[in-house]
Design a protein around this motif. Structure first.
Motif, PDB file in Angstrom:
ATOM      1  N   ASN A 190     -12.181  71.648 -73.776  1.00 27.71           N
ATOM      2  CA  ASN A 190     -11.402  72.498 -74.675  1.00 27.71           C
ATOM      3  C   ASN A 190     -10.069  71.821 -74.978  1.00 27.71           C
ATOM      4  OD1 ASN A 190     -10.088  74.479 -76.078  1.00 27.71           O
ATOM      5  ND2 ASN A 190      -9.948  75.935 -74.376  1.00 27.71           N
ATOM      6  N   ASN A 191      -9.944  71.302 -76.193  1.00 24.94           N
ATOM      7  CA  ASN A 191      -8.708  70.654 -76.625  1.00 24.94           C
ATOM      8  C   ASN A 191      -7.773  71.598 -77.373  1.00 24.94           C
ATOM      9  OD1 ASN A 191      -9.590  68.097 -75.647  1.00 24.94           O
ATOM     10  ND2 ASN A 191     -10.860  67.858 -77.475  1.00 24.94           N
ATOM     11  N   SER A 192      -8.130  72.890 -77.392  1.00 28.57           N
ATOM     12  CA  SER A 192      -7.316  73.885 -78.082  1.00 28.57           C
ATOM     13  C   SER A 192      -6.203  74.394 -77.170  1.00 28.57           C
ATOM     14  CB  SER A 192      -8.193  75.061 -78.524  1.00 28.57           C
ATOM     15  OG  SER A 192      -9.237  74.630 -79.358  1.00 28.57           O
ATOM     16  N   THR A 193      -5.322  75.182 -77.751  1.00 27.23           N
ATOM     17  CA  THR A 193      -4.213  75.748 -76.977  1.00 27.23           C
ATOM     18  C   THR A 193      -4.551  77.116 -76.401  1.00 27.23           C
ATOM     19  OG1 THR A 193      -3.278  76.691 -78.997  1.00 27.23           O
ATOM     20  CG2 THR A 193      -2.499  74.505 -78.339  1.00 27.23           C
ATOM     21  N   ALA A 194      -5.753  77.626 -76.703  1.00 23.01           N
ATOM     22  CA  ALA A 194      -6.176  78.951 -76.243  1.00 23.01           C
ATOM     23  C   ALA A 194      -7.502  78.834 -75.507  1.00 23.01           C
ATOM     24  CB  ALA A 194      -6.318  79.899 -77.431  1.00 23.01           C
ATOM     25  N   PRO A 195      -7.853  79.814 -74.662  1.00 22.36           N
ATOM     26  CA  PRO A 195      -9.159  79.813 -74.001  1.00 22.36           C
ATOM     27  C   PRO A 195     -10.297  79.782 -75.025  1.00 22.36           C
ATOM     28  CG  PRO A 195      -7.712  81.440 -73.004  1.00 22.36           C
ATOM     29  CD  PRO A 195      -7.009  80.954 -74.240  1.00 22.36           C
ATOM     30  N   MET A 196     -11.405  79.137 -74.651  1.00 21.11           N
ATOM     31  CA  MET A 196     -12.524  78.907 -75.573  1.00 21.11           C
ATOM     32  C   MET A 196     -13.824  79.448 -74.965  1.00 21.11           C
ATOM     33  SD  MET A 196     -13.786  75.252 -77.175  1.00 21.11           S
ATOM     34  CE  MET A 196     -14.800  74.696 -75.782  1.00 21.11           C
ATOM     35  N   PRO A 197     -14.426  80.481 -75.573  1.00 21.32           N
ATOM     36  CA  PRO A 197     -15.701  80.990 -75.078  1.00 21.32           C
ATOM     37  C   PRO A 197     -16.868  80.249 -75.742  1.00 21.32           C
ATOM     38  CG  PRO A 197     -14.863  82.450 -76.769  1.00 21.32           C
ATOM     39  CD  PRO A 197     -13.880  81.312 -76.656  1.00 21.32           C
ATOM     40  N   PHE A 198     -17.948  80.046 -74.999  1.00 19.96           N
ATOM     41  CA  PHE A 198     -19.123  79.396 -75.593  1.00 19.96           C
ATOM     42  C   PHE A 198     -20.357  79.654 -74.741  1.00 19.96           C
ATOM     43  CE2 PHE A 198     -17.384  76.239 -72.672  1.00 19.96           C
ATOM     44  CZ  PHE A 198     -18.512  75.742 -72.022  1.00 19.96           C
ATOM     45  N   ALA A 199     -21.494  79.473 -75.376  1.00 21.50           N
ATOM     46  CA  ALA A 199     -22.779  79.425 -74.686  1.00 21.50           C
ATOM     47  C   ALA A 199     -23.362  78.034 -74.890  1.00 21.50           C
ATOM     48  CB  ALA A 199     -23.731  80.484 -75.241  1.00 21.50           C
ATOM     49  N   PRO A 202     -28.640  85.397 -75.860  1.00 19.67           N
ATOM     50  CA  PRO A 202     -28.585  85.937 -77.222  1.00 19.67           C
ATOM     51  C   PRO A 202     -27.800  87.241 -77.262  1.00 19.67           C
ATOM     52  CG  PRO A 202     -30.848  85.399 -76.566  1.00 19.67           C
ATOM     53  CD  PRO A 202     -30.018  85.333 -75.337  1.00 19.67           C
ATOM     54  N   ASP A 203     -27.420  87.626 -78.471  1.00 19.79           N
ATOM     55  CA  ASP A 203     -26.718  88.893 -78.669  1.00 19.79           C
ATOM     56  C   ASP A 203     -27.578  90.081 -78.263  1.00 19.79           C
ATOM     57  OD1 ASP A 203     -24.336  87.932 -79.601  1.00 19.79           O
ATOM     58  OD2 ASP A 203     -24.546  88.692 -81.641  1.00 19.79           O
ATOM     59  N   GLU A 204     -26.901  91.136 -77.802  1.00 17.96           N
ATOM     60  CA  GLU A 204     -27.552  92.432 -77.710  1.00 17.96           C
ATOM     61  C   GLU A 204     -27.555  93.038 -79.110  1.00 17.96           C
ATOM     62  OE1 GLU A 204     -26.772  96.699 -75.472  1.00 17.96           O
ATOM     63  OE2 GLU A 204     -26.202  94.826 -74.453  1.00 17.96           O
ATOM     64  N   TYR A 205     -28.680  93.622 -79.522  1.00 22.73           N
ATOM     65  CA  TYR A 205     -28.839  94.094 -80.890  1.00 22.73           C
ATOM     66  C   TYR A 205     -27.819  95.184 -81.225  1.00 22.73           C
ATOM     67  CZ  TYR A 205     -31.031  95.799 -85.160  1.00 22.73           C
ATOM     68  OH  TYR A 205     -31.277  96.181 -86.450  1.00 22.73           O
ATOM     69  N   GLY A 206     -27.274  95.099 -82.439  1.00 18.61           N
ATOM     70  CA  GLY A 206     -26.307  96.100 -82.887  1.00 18.61           C
ATOM     71  C   GLY A 206     -25.336  95.504 -83.869  1.00 18.61           C
ATOM     72  N   LYS A 245     -19.105  88.634 -74.503  1.00 24.62           N
ATOM     73  CA  LYS A 245     -20.554  88.453 -74.517  1.00 24.62           C
ATOM     74  C   LYS A 245     -21.078  88.024 -73.154  1.00 24.62           C
ATOM     75  CE  LYS A 245     -24.239  86.230 -77.141  1.00 24.62           C
ATOM     76  NZ  LYS A 245     -24.553  85.351 -78.283  1.00 24.62           N
ATOM     77  N   LEU A 246     -22.092  88.723 -72.664  1.00 23.13           N
ATOM     78  CA  LEU A 246     -22.688  88.434 -71.365  1.00 23.13           C
ATOM     79  C   LEU A 246     -23.204  86.997 -71.312  1.00 23.13           C
ATOM     80  CD1 LEU A 246     -23.601  89.609 -68.608  1.00 23.13           C
ATOM     81  CD2 LEU A 246     -25.779  90.207 -69.712  1.00 23.13           C
TER      82      LEU A 246
END
Length: 297
Positions: free
Chosen positions: A135-144, A264-268, A276-277
């Protein structure tokens, strides 16, 4: 954008081909058995990929979009890394390192600066794949992050079985509810098709869509068959989930066994990526490594 190129690794036992498009494995060929473990559609119309990499999303997003700090971004199925050209940082006979760095285009979909590095290393018994995300950004980075290899089936899928190893005994396999495919429905239920640590395979089992095992303590999963001595074993230590998929209602001659660090996403409705879990959240300036080993017999 650079053009796609193919890279070759080779030792006494195996020959591996990798594309710079998506850093995707194209072939894992066993010289002794004259056998390729990886699926190649060759125009047959089942599935055109071999072993795509999934980042920063796994599966489809609700309305093909997601939220981040209250802002909506678009996101295609399985993210965008599989469609990017990687640069080759290092290569020799038995190993290759490929790298992708965020661009202005990727930042419109995923507003982070990052490096995504893939290392492939041949061994006498198979292939080690290592991912490093920075993560080269200045903020936390979420990913799967996921890997989606398709393995050739010789004969009928009903001759094949998956066997897991787990840190917990006895093994009681669970799965995420999938409805509508390919979304999660928010439920976790027993995998009734399993017999202890084993999952007998057949097309009917997979015609309703992918299976994602919900056990987070599995250490490996092995694909083998009563009709051949060949087998594939994947280590799962860095990947808490594993998915099983073959194209629905097609009786395709391959099955995908997919290490997932994410879901994957939960539907909705589109959800916030931080909530995201299964997602990894990487602090600014940090990096994280994920590794799995293919042991090929």
């Amino acid at each position: 954008m650079s053009e796609q190129a193919l890279l070759n690794l080779e030792n006494a036992d195996f020959k591996v081909t990798i594309s710079t498009l998506g850093a995707e494995l194209q072939s894992i060929y066993n010289k002794r058995y004259d056998f390729d473990y990886l699926w190649d559609d060759a125009g047959r119309g089942y599935w055109s990929r071999h072993a795509p990499l999934l980042f920063p999303f796994i599966g489809r997003s609700n309305q093909d979009s997601y939220l981040l700090n209250g802002q909506t971004y678009s996101m295609t199925q399985h993210g965008f890394i599989r469609d990017q050209i990687f640069t080759v940082s290092e290569i020799d006979v038995e190993h290759a390192i490929l790298k992708f760095t965020a661009t202005a285009e990727t930042r419109t979909k995923y507003p982070f600066d990052f490096d995504f590095v893939v290392r492939y290393s041949l061994t006498k018994t198979g292939l080690v794949t290592t991912f490093e995300v920075t993560n080269n950004s200045t903020a936390p980075m979420p990913f799967a992050l996921g890997s989606h290899p398709g393995f050739n089936v010789v004969g009928d899928l009903s001759d094949y079985m998956l066997t897991v190893e787990s840190a917990t005994e006895p093994v009681r396999l669970k799965q995420f509810g999938i409805k509508p495919t390919p979304f999660r429905d928010g439920q976790i239920k027993p995998l009734t098709a399993s017999i202890g640590a084993r999952i007998p395979l057949n097309h009917k089992l997979l015609d309703d869509g992918l299976i994602i095992l919900a056990n987070t303590d599995l250490t490996s999963i092995k694909l083998d068959s009563s009709s051949t001595t060949r087998s594939v074993k994947l280590s799962l230590t860095d990947f808490p989930y594993v998915a099983i998929w073959s194209p629905e209602n097609k009786k395709a001659p391959f099955v995908c066994v997919e290490p997932f660090a994410g879901l994957p996403d939960e539907y909705g409705q589109p959800g916030d990526m931080f909530d995201k879990l299964g997602n990894t959240i990487l602090d600014s300036g940090d990096n994280k490594e994920f590794k799995y080993t293919l042991t090929l017999a």
